[in-house]
Design a protein around this motif. Sequence first.
Motif, PDB file in Angstrom:
ATOM      1  N   VAL A 106       1.743  15.119 -13.126  1.00 49.83           N
ATOM      2  CA  VAL A 106       0.650  15.711 -13.903  1.00 49.83           C
ATOM      3  C   VAL A 106       0.467  17.189 -13.576  1.00 49.83           C
ATOM      4  O   VAL A 106       0.235  18.023 -14.454  1.00 49.83           O
ATOM      5  N   LEU A 107       0.592  17.527 -12.283  1.00 52.39           N
ATOM      6  CA  LEU A 107       0.348  18.910 -11.855  1.00 52.39           C
ATOM      7  C   LEU A 107       1.626  19.746 -11.788  1.00 52.39           C
ATOM      8  O   LEU A 107       1.559  20.920 -11.392  1.00 52.39           O
ATOM      9  N   ALA A 108       2.764  19.154 -12.161  1.00 48.19           N
ATOM     10  CA  ALA A 108       4.055  19.843 -12.059  1.00 48.19           C
ATOM     11  C   ALA A 108       4.306  20.303 -10.630  1.00 48.19           C
ATOM     12  O   ALA A 108       4.773  21.410 -10.365  1.00 48.19           O
ATOM     13  N   HIS A 109       3.992  19.408  -9.692  1.00 46.51           N
ATOM     14  CA  HIS A 109       4.176  19.707  -8.269  1.00 46.51           C
ATOM     15  C   HIS A 109       5.624  19.391  -7.882  1.00 46.51           C
ATOM     16  O   HIS A 109       6.148  18.336  -8.232  1.00 46.51           O
ATOM     17  N   PRO A 110       6.277  20.290  -7.138  1.00 44.92           N
ATOM     18  CA  PRO A 110       7.706  20.087  -6.860  1.00 44.92           C
ATOM     19  C   PRO A 110       8.025  18.940  -5.903  1.00 44.92           C
ATOM     20  O   PRO A 110       9.100  18.340  -5.994  1.00 44.92           O
ATOM     21  N   ASP A 111       7.128  18.620  -4.958  1.00 45.07           N
ATOM     22  CA  ASP A 111       7.451  17.617  -3.940  1.00 45.07           C
ATOM     23  C   ASP A 111       6.267  16.679  -3.715  1.00 45.07           C
ATOM     24  O   ASP A 111       5.288  17.046  -3.062  1.00 45.07           O
ATOM     25  N   PRO A 112       6.334  15.450  -4.214  1.00 45.41           N
ATOM     26  CA  PRO A 112       5.215  14.500  -4.051  1.00 45.41           C
ATOM     27  C   PRO A 112       4.880  14.210  -2.599  1.00 45.41           C
ATOM     28  O   PRO A 112       3.723  13.935  -2.268  1.00 45.41           O
ATOM     29  N   HIS A 113       5.861  14.276  -1.696  1.00 45.76           N
ATOM     30  CA  HIS A 113       5.645  13.888  -0.307  1.00 45.76           C
ATOM     31  C   HIS A 113       4.781  14.903   0.456  1.00 45.76           C
ATOM     32  O   HIS A 113       4.275  14.593   1.538  1.00 45.76           O
ATOM     33  N   TYR A 126       0.837  -1.201   0.000  1.00 48.35           N
ATOM     34  CA  TYR A 126       0.000   0.000   0.000  1.00 48.35           C
ATOM     35  C   TYR A 126       0.871   1.250   0.000  1.00 48.35           C
ATOM     36  O   TYR A 126       0.620   2.204  -0.756  1.00 48.35           O
ATOM     37  N   ASP A 127       1.893   1.286   0.856  1.00 52.81           N
ATOM     38  CA  ASP A 127       2.770   2.454   0.932  1.00 52.81           C
ATOM     39  C   ASP A 127       3.482   2.696  -0.399  1.00 52.81           C
ATOM     40  O   ASP A 127       3.666   3.845  -0.827  1.00 52.81           O
ATOM     41  N   HIS A 128       3.899   1.618  -1.047  1.00 55.16           N
ATOM     42  CA  HIS A 128       4.556   1.747  -2.351  1.00 55.16           C
ATOM     43  C   HIS A 128       3.585   2.339  -3.373  1.00 55.16           C
ATOM     44  O   HIS A 128       3.958   3.221  -4.165  1.00 55.16           O
ATOM     45  N   LEU A 129       2.334   1.871  -3.343  1.00 55.84           N
ATOM     46  CA  LEU A 129       1.329   2.383  -4.280  1.00 55.84           C
ATOM     47  C   LEU A 129       0.992   3.842  -3.990  1.00 55.84           C
ATOM     48  O   LEU A 129       0.772   4.632  -4.916  1.00 55.84           O
ATOM     49  N   LEU A 130       0.957   4.210  -2.714  1.00 52.60           N
ATOM     50  CA  LEU A 130       0.684   5.608  -2.372  1.00 52.60           C
ATOM     51  C   LEU A 130       1.798   6.512  -2.896  1.00 52.60           C
ATOM     52  O   LEU A 130       1.527   7.612  -3.406  1.00 52.60           O
ATOM     53  N   THR A 131       3.028   6.046  -2.783  1.00 55.18           N
ATOM     54  CA  THR A 131       4.146   6.816  -3.336  1.00 55.18           C
ATOM     55  C   THR A 131       4.007   6.961  -4.847  1.00 55.18           C
ATOM     56  O   THR A 131       4.252   8.033  -5.412  1.00 55.18           O
ATOM     57  N   LEU A 132       3.584   5.885  -5.496  1.00 51.77           N
ATOM     58  CA  LEU A 132       3.356   5.930  -6.940  1.00 51.77           C
ATOM     59  C   LEU A 132       2.279   6.944  -7.292  1.00 51.77           C
ATOM     60  O   LEU A 132       2.438   7.754  -8.219  1.00 51.77           O
ATOM     61  N   VAL A 133       1.167   6.912  -6.566  1.00 51.84           N
ATOM     62  CA  VAL A 133       0.065   7.838  -6.835  1.00 51.84           C
ATOM     63  C   VAL A 133       0.508   9.282  -6.612  1.00 51.84           C
ATOM     64  O   VAL A 133       0.240  10.175  -7.432  1.00 51.84           O
ATOM     65  N   ARG A 134       1.196   9.524  -5.506  1.00 51.28           N
ATOM     66  CA  ARG A 134       1.671  10.888  -5.223  1.00 51.28           C
ATOM     67  C   ARG A 134       2.641  11.371  -6.302  1.00 51.28           C
ATOM     68  O   ARG A 134       2.584  12.520  -6.749  1.00 51.28           O
ATOM     69  N   THR A 135       3.542  10.494  -6.715  1.00 47.89           N
ATOM     70  CA  THR A 135       4.504  10.865  -7.747  1.00 47.89           C
ATOM     71  C   THR A 135       3.809  11.174  -9.063  1.00 47.89           C
ATOM     72  O   THR A 135       4.174  12.130  -9.763  1.00 47.89           O
ATOM     73  N   THR A 136       2.812  10.382  -9.395  1.00 48.53           N
ATOM     74  CA  THR A 136       2.067  10.611 -10.633  1.00 48.53           C
ATOM     75  C   THR A 136       1.299  11.930 -10.564  1.00 48.53           C
ATOM     76  O   THR A 136       1.246  12.684 -11.538  1.00 48.53           O
TER      77      THR A 136
END
Length: 391
Positions: free
Chosen positions: A16-23, A2-12
């Motif tokens: 898409v939004l050109a966000h500087p920091d997924p975390h 789940y944590d790995h998938l959440l990191t994937l979703v945040r990174t994606t």
Amino acid sequence: RYDHLLTLVRTTIATVLAHPDPHTINPHQPFKELGFDSLTTVQLRNHLTHTTGLHLPTTLAYDHPTPHQLTTHLHHQLTPHTTTNHTPTPPTTPTTTDEPIAIIGMACRYPGDITSPQQLWELVAQGRDAIDGFPTNRGWDLDTLFNDPTQPGTSATRYGGFLYDADQFDAAFFNISPREAKAIDPQQRLLLELAWQALEHAGLNPTHLADTPTGVYTGLSPNHYGTHADTDLEGHLLTGTSPAVASGRIAYTLGLTGPALTIDTACSSSLVAVHLACQALRNGECETALAGGATVMATPDVFLEFSRQHGLAPDGRCKAFAAEADGTGWAEGAGLIVLQRLSNALAQGRTILAVIAGSAVNQDGASNGLTAPNGPSQERVIRQALDNARL
């Protein structure tokens, strides 16, 4: 996983939004608030489809409106036979029972600056009077409203029970913009605040009820709020002033997945809301329910109508069953209670404030006038409620 998938979703999302920091992306913040529109939601889906190999619909961000919910969905799709702490609560199994319903929490707002059930009890016990003059902050033309009570467009009284601070609302607490908050009927705003407070009074954390089969039953009447508002509020007025949205807004804000109904049966709306909530609990449609209602008079229309019918007490006070009774009085207020089946409440160690053993609803049928009360019908509904309570 789940944590790995959440990191994937945040990174994606960040891509898409050109966000500087997924975390820094809040997993519980809706995609709409993160800045997604119809185009970027499709881009999000395309990226995730390519990365995961899953067949994902274009409505992905609408079906699972937060990064957490989307991650949970992806986790379930990739491991369909695995049960984890992130798996959504399965739907309840319908059951029918005559089990009593426990009231485990309460919240209210009433005239006289009443903001809690305890304050309401104190007002009643002390016999205090909460009736006062018309509010001065609602745009009512007070100079002409009570100028000549015999004329159309005027009121036979200048008194009522009012929530003078009904315009106050902590929009930021509920992640609502000031512009949208201004367009929302004060009745909806009150119910949103009371839902939070009633759940806390019941010992339930409102933030932990997302994806649970919790029902919302609210009694509400149209009050013409916003019909003369400025054009800056256009786009929010439809949902802000629709009575049907009152229960849905609570469910949306807290993430509740049980039934959500707004009921208008005039003066009995809150009681009918409680009646339907009890039925839903007994039928297994929800495990916990909020029930109650709200009334805020945004316009003086109800005073004008009853003045023409000669039905208002000049001093604004109801004197039911007294020799000096001379009409009705109007007042505002809002209240919600939290309900559970008695066995569930006891098992969870809840404080039992009261028990509803039975209730009933009926209508007069062809009585002596559309709004005239009917004694035999009232006797029948009382008997039916007693029968339902096995008394």
